[in-house]
Design an enzyme around this catalytic site. Structure first.
Site, PDB file in Angstrom:
ATOM      1  N   GLN A 156      64.199 -12.784  10.090  1.00 39.14           N
ATOM      2  CA  GLN A 156      63.384 -13.986   9.855  1.00 39.14           C
ATOM      3  C   GLN A 156      64.112 -15.159   9.175  1.00 39.14           C
ATOM      4  O   GLN A 156      63.891 -16.309   9.514  1.00 39.14           O
ATOM      5  CB  GLN A 156      62.166 -13.591   9.014  1.00 39.14           C
ATOM      6  CG  GLN A 156      61.164 -14.697   8.785  1.00 39.14           C
ATOM      7  CD  GLN A 156      59.963 -14.201   7.991  1.00 39.14           C
ATOM      8  OE1 GLN A 156      59.081 -13.571   8.540  1.00 39.14           O
ATOM      9  NE2 GLN A 156      59.932 -14.482   6.697  1.00 39.14           N
ATOM     10  N   GLU A 200      60.159 -23.595   8.296  1.00 41.54           N
ATOM     11  CA  GLU A 200      60.643 -23.904   6.945  1.00 41.54           C
ATOM     12  C   GLU A 200      61.822 -24.872   6.960  1.00 41.54           C
ATOM     13  O   GLU A 200      62.551 -24.994   5.973  1.00 41.54           O
ATOM     14  CB  GLU A 200      61.019 -22.601   6.229  1.00 41.54           C
ATOM     15  CG  GLU A 200      59.821 -21.665   6.108  1.00 41.54           C
ATOM     16  CD  GLU A 200      60.130 -20.365   5.374  1.00 41.54           C
ATOM     17  OE1 GLU A 200      61.321 -20.057   5.152  1.00 41.54           O
ATOM     18  OE2 GLU A 200      59.169 -19.659   5.017  1.00 41.54           O
ATOM     19  N   ASP A 236      66.266 -12.560   4.725  1.00 41.22           N
ATOM     20  CA  ASP A 236      64.939 -11.938   4.656  1.00 41.22           C
ATOM     21  C   ASP A 236      64.741 -11.274   6.013  1.00 41.22           C
ATOM     22  O   ASP A 236      64.522 -11.948   7.027  1.00 41.22           O
ATOM     23  CB  ASP A 236      63.842 -12.985   4.401  1.00 41.22           C
ATOM     24  CG  ASP A 236      62.464 -12.333   4.312  1.00 41.22           C
ATOM     25  OD1 ASP A 236      62.371 -11.092   4.484  1.00 41.22           O
ATOM     26  OD2 ASP A 236      61.472 -13.059   4.085  1.00 41.22           O
ATOM     27  N   GLU A 281      66.029  -9.219   1.498  1.00 41.00           N
ATOM     28  CA  GLU A 281      64.581  -9.098   1.231  1.00 41.00           C
ATOM     29  C   GLU A 281      63.942  -8.252   2.331  1.00 41.00           C
ATOM     30  O   GLU A 281      64.284  -8.413   3.509  1.00 41.00           O
ATOM     31  CB  GLU A 281      64.001 -10.520   1.217  1.00 41.00           C
ATOM     32  CG  GLU A 281      62.514 -10.607   0.961  1.00 41.00           C
ATOM     33  CD  GLU A 281      62.060 -12.080   0.960  1.00 41.00           C
ATOM     34  OE1 GLU A 281      62.830 -12.977   0.547  1.00 41.00           O
ATOM     35  OE2 GLU A 281      60.926 -12.329   1.408  1.00 41.00           O
ATOM     36  N   ASP A 307      59.139  -8.141  -0.919  1.00 39.61           N
ATOM     37  CA  ASP A 307      58.143  -9.202  -0.712  1.00 39.61           C
ATOM     38  C   ASP A 307      56.866  -8.533  -0.192  1.00 39.61           C
ATOM     39  O   ASP A 307      55.919  -8.298  -0.955  1.00 39.61           O
ATOM     40  CB  ASP A 307      58.707 -10.223   0.284  1.00 39.61           C
ATOM     41  CG  ASP A 307      57.691 -11.264   0.715  1.00 39.61           C
ATOM     42  OD1 ASP A 307      56.633 -11.379   0.080  1.00 39.61           O
ATOM     43  OD2 ASP A 307      57.942 -11.978   1.717  1.00 39.61           O
ATOM     44  N   LYS A 332      54.919 -14.714  -5.146  1.00 36.29           N
ATOM     45  CA  LYS A 332      54.170 -15.741  -4.415  1.00 36.29           C
ATOM     46  C   LYS A 332      52.756 -15.685  -4.971  1.00 36.29           C
ATOM     47  O   LYS A 332      52.048 -14.682  -4.778  1.00 36.29           O
ATOM     48  CB  LYS A 332      54.116 -15.422  -2.921  1.00 36.29           C
ATOM     49  CG  LYS A 332      55.436 -15.485  -2.179  1.00 36.29           C
ATOM     50  CD  LYS A 332      55.237 -14.898  -0.781  1.00 36.29           C
ATOM     51  CE  LYS A 332      56.483 -15.067   0.084  1.00 36.29           C
ATOM     52  NZ  LYS A 332      56.414 -14.198   1.273  1.00 36.29           N
ATOM     53  N   ARG A 361      55.778 -20.641   0.733  1.00 36.14           N
ATOM     54  CA  ARG A 361      55.263 -19.988   1.933  1.00 36.14           C
ATOM     55  C   ARG A 361      55.688 -20.815   3.138  1.00 36.14           C
ATOM     56  O   ARG A 361      55.990 -22.002   3.013  1.00 36.14           O
ATOM     57  CB  ARG A 361      53.727 -19.885   1.922  1.00 36.14           C
ATOM     58  CG  ARG A 361      53.089 -19.101   0.797  1.00 36.14           C
ATOM     59  CD  ARG A 361      53.530 -17.678   0.641  1.00 36.14           C
ATOM     60  NE  ARG A 361      53.541 -16.786   1.783  1.00 36.14           N
ATOM     61  CZ  ARG A 361      52.854 -15.654   1.867  1.00 36.14           C
ATOM     62  NH1 ARG A 361      52.034 -15.305   0.888  1.00 36.14           N
ATOM     63  NH2 ARG A 361      52.974 -14.850   2.903  1.00 36.14           N
ATOM     64  N   SER A 362      55.656 -20.186   4.305  1.00 39.97           N
ATOM     65  CA  SER A 362      56.115 -20.928   5.491  1.00 39.97           C
ATOM     66  C   SER A 362      55.192 -22.107   5.807  1.00 39.97           C
ATOM     67  O   SER A 362      55.644 -23.144   6.292  1.00 39.97           O
ATOM     68  CB  SER A 362      56.242 -19.987   6.684  1.00 39.97           C
ATOM     69  OG  SER A 362      55.085 -19.211   6.848  1.00 39.97           O
ATOM     70  N   LYS A 383      63.105 -19.537  -3.857  1.00 36.51           N
ATOM     71  CA  LYS A 383      63.326 -19.529  -2.408  1.00 36.51           C
ATOM     72  C   LYS A 383      62.494 -20.618  -1.755  1.00 36.51           C
ATOM     73  O   LYS A 383      61.286 -20.718  -1.989  1.00 36.51           O
ATOM     74  CB  LYS A 383      62.952 -18.163  -1.827  1.00 36.51           C
ATOM     75  CG  LYS A 383      63.283 -18.049  -0.343  1.00 36.51           C
ATOM     76  CD  LYS A 383      63.163 -16.635   0.161  1.00 36.51           C
ATOM     77  CE  LYS A 383      61.828 -16.397   0.803  1.00 36.51           C
ATOM     78  NZ  LYS A 383      61.864 -15.437   1.930  1.00 36.51           N
TER      79      LYS A 383
END
Ligand code: 2PG
Ligand code: MG
Length: 420
Positions: A156, A200, A236, A281, A307, A332, A361-362, A383
Site C-alpha cells: 500500500q 495520499e 505499509d 507496518e 495499525d 489514529k 487517514r487516506s 505519518k
C-alpha cells in the site's frame, strides 16, 4: 487551572480529501471555538470504531442534535472525562450509535477550544508542554493497494523517513526531495508518465512490488547522498487487505501470487534486509499476533508497527505487549473514536517501550491537529503524505510549532530520539 466549560456544540456535513461526505463539529468554550473534521480510512481494520452512523454524515449530525445537551457543561480540557461521557452516551463497544466520526470531531474540537481559552498550543494541553520533541515525518512517496488504481503494487505505501535530519526543516525538505526523485526515476523509465497520484499524494504508477521497491530505494539513496543526510525506506504492507482467512493465504492479486503465512514472514524479512527498511507496518494480517512477534524479534533495527493489528485500542495493545508483537504502534484517533482513548493508548505504548507513530487517514481534511497530537503524544514519527493541501497542512504545522518555540524560548524543538 481555569475550567473550560462546553457552552455549545454544532455540527455540519462537509467533505474530505476524497470528496466523501464527513462530519465537522464546532465546540464553544466561553467565546472560544474549536473545530475539527473527521477523517476516513480506505484500508480500515475490522476492529476499528464505526465512522458515520449508518455510513451517513447527515444522519450522524441529526443524532448529535439528540444528545448534545448531555455534553454541555462538561470540561473541554479533560480529554479523558469527555471520552468517558461520549462512551456513556453511545453505550456500544464501537460507537455504532453516535458514530466514531462524531466522537472524533467533538473530542478534538473540545480540546482545541480549551487550548485557545488557556492561550496555549494544543500539544501543550495534551502533554503539559514538558520535554516535547518533533516527530520525524514518515512520508508516503509511492502508492499501491487500496490507495491507488488496479495497476499499482499490492503493497500500500512506500515511505521515506529522514532519520539523519537534525531539525524539522531538513527533515521535511528531504521527504519532498524523495517525492520529486521518485517522479524523475519514473519519467526516465516512461517519459509519458502522466503524473498520476493516489489518495495520499503518493505517485501512482503501474509497476509490481519489486519494481516499486527498486524505484523508491533508489530515490532515498540518491537523496541521502545529495543532501548528506540519512534517508531510509519504510513500507505499509497493509497485509489484512491481502489476507484471505478462508484459505489462510496472502493473495497478492495484482502480482498474481499467493503466499502461505510462513512464506509471507520470509518475504517480509527478506524485504527488511534487502532494502534496509527502517519501518514496516502491518507486515502480517490483523489477527496474526504471533507472527508479528516473530518478525519483531528477527528484524533488528526496524520499527515493526501495528495499525490494523492494534487499531489504537489499548486492550489489543496490552495483548500485543504480552506477546512481544511489534515495537511500534500506529495512532489514529478515529480508529478508536475519542482523543482521550488515543492518549491512553499512547501512554500504554510508551510504558511498554513501543514507538508511537501518529498517522493521518487516506481521506483527510486540511486540519492541522495531527501535528499537535503527534507532539503531544511524544510520537517518534508522524505519518502523512508529502504533498497535497490536506497533508502539507499537518507538515507546515510542525514548522510553526518549532518556530514559536524559537521565538519564545530562543531554541529549536529537538527531533524525537530513535530508540529502535
Ligand atoms: C493506513 C492508512 C493511512 P487508511 O493504512 O495506514 O495511510 O490508510 O486511512 O486508508 O486506513
Ligand atoms: Mg496502515
Amino acid at each position: 487551572m481555569s475550567v473550560c466549560t462546553i457552552k455549545n456544540i454544532t455540527a455540519r456535513v462537509c467533505y474530505d480529501s476524497r470528496g466523501s461526505q464527513t462530519i465537522e463539529a464546532e465546540v464553544q468554550v466561553d467565546g472560544h471555538v474549536g473545530r475539527a473534521t473527521a477523517p476516513t480510512g480506505a484500508s480500515t481494520g475490522k476492529h476499528e470504531a464505526v465512522g458515520l452512523v449508518g455510513g451517513d454524515a447527515r444522519k450522524t449530525c441529526k443524532v448529535l442534535e439528540t444528545y448534545k445537551k448531555k455534553l454541555i457543561g462538561a470540561d473541554a480540557s479533560d480529554a479523558y472525562e469527555l471520552s468517558k461521557l461520549l462512551h456513556k452516551i453511545d453505550g456500544t463497544e464501537n460507537f455504532s450509535r453516535i458514530g466514531g466520526s462524531a466522537a472524533y470531531a467533538i473530542s478534538i474540537a473540545a480540546a482545541e477550544a480549551a487550548a485557545k481559552k488557556r492561550n496555549i498550543p494544543l500539544y501543550a494541553l495534551l502533554s503539559n508542554g514538558k520535554n516535547i520533541a518533533l516527530p520525524y515525518p514518515l512520508g508516503n512517496v509511492f502508492g499501491g493497494g487500496k490507495h491507488a488504481g488496479e495497476g499499482s503494487p499490492d503493497i500500500q505505501e512506500f515511505l521515506a523517513c529522514p532519520k539523519g535530519a537534525k531539525n524539522i526543516a531538513d527533515a521535511l525538505m528531504a521527504n519532498v526531495e524523495v517525492h520529486r526523485e521518485v517522479r524523475r526515476i519514473i519519467e526516465k523509465r516512461d517519459p509519458k508518465f502522466s503524473g498520476g497520484k493516489g489518495d495520499e499524494g503518493a505517485w501512482a504508477y503501474p509497476v509490481n512490488n519489486s519494481q516499486a521497491l527498486e524505484i523508491t530505494y533508489e530515490a532515498v539513496s540518491r537523496v541521502s547522498h545529495k543532501l548528506g543526510l540519512e534517508v531510509r525506506l519504510g513500507l505499509d504492507v497493509a497485509s489484512s487487505s491481502m489476507w484471505d482467512p478462508k484459505h489462510k493465504i496472502y493473495n497478492y492479486f495484482r502480482a498474481g501470487k499467493k503466499l502461505t503465512p510462513e512464506q509471507q514472514l520470509e518475504y517480509v524479512l527478506e524485504l527488511i534486509d534487502k532494502y534496509d527498511l527502517i519501518y514496516i507496518e502491518d507486515p502480517v494480517h490483523e489477527e496474526a499476533f504471533e507472527e508479528f512477534s516473530r518478525i519483531t524479534s528477527e528484524a533488528k533495527g526496524c520499527i515493526v508497527a501495528g495499525d490494523d493489528l492494534f487499531v489504537t485500542n489499548t486492550n489489543r495493545l496490552r495483548k500485543g505487549a504480552r506477546l512481544g508483537a511489534g515495537n511500534g504502534v500506529i495512532l489514529k484517533v478515529n480508529q478508536v473514536g475519542t482523543l482521550g482513548d488515543a492518549l491512553e493508548f499512547a501512554k500504554t505504548a510508551r510504558q511498554n517501550q513501543y514507538a508511537v507513530i501518529t498517522s493521518h487517514r487516506s481521506g483527510d481534511s486540511p486540519d492541522q491537529h495531527l501535528a499537535h497530537i503527534a507532539v503531544g503524544t511524544h510520537s517518534l514519527m508522524m505519518k502523512s503524505g508529502v504533498v497535497g493541501g490536506e497533508r502539507v497542512a499537518k507538515l507546515n504545522e510542525l514548522i510553526r510549532i518549532n518556530d514559536s518555540r524559537l521565538i519564545n524560548e530562543g531554541e529549536q524543538v529537538p527531533m524525537a530520539k530513535f530508540v529502535v
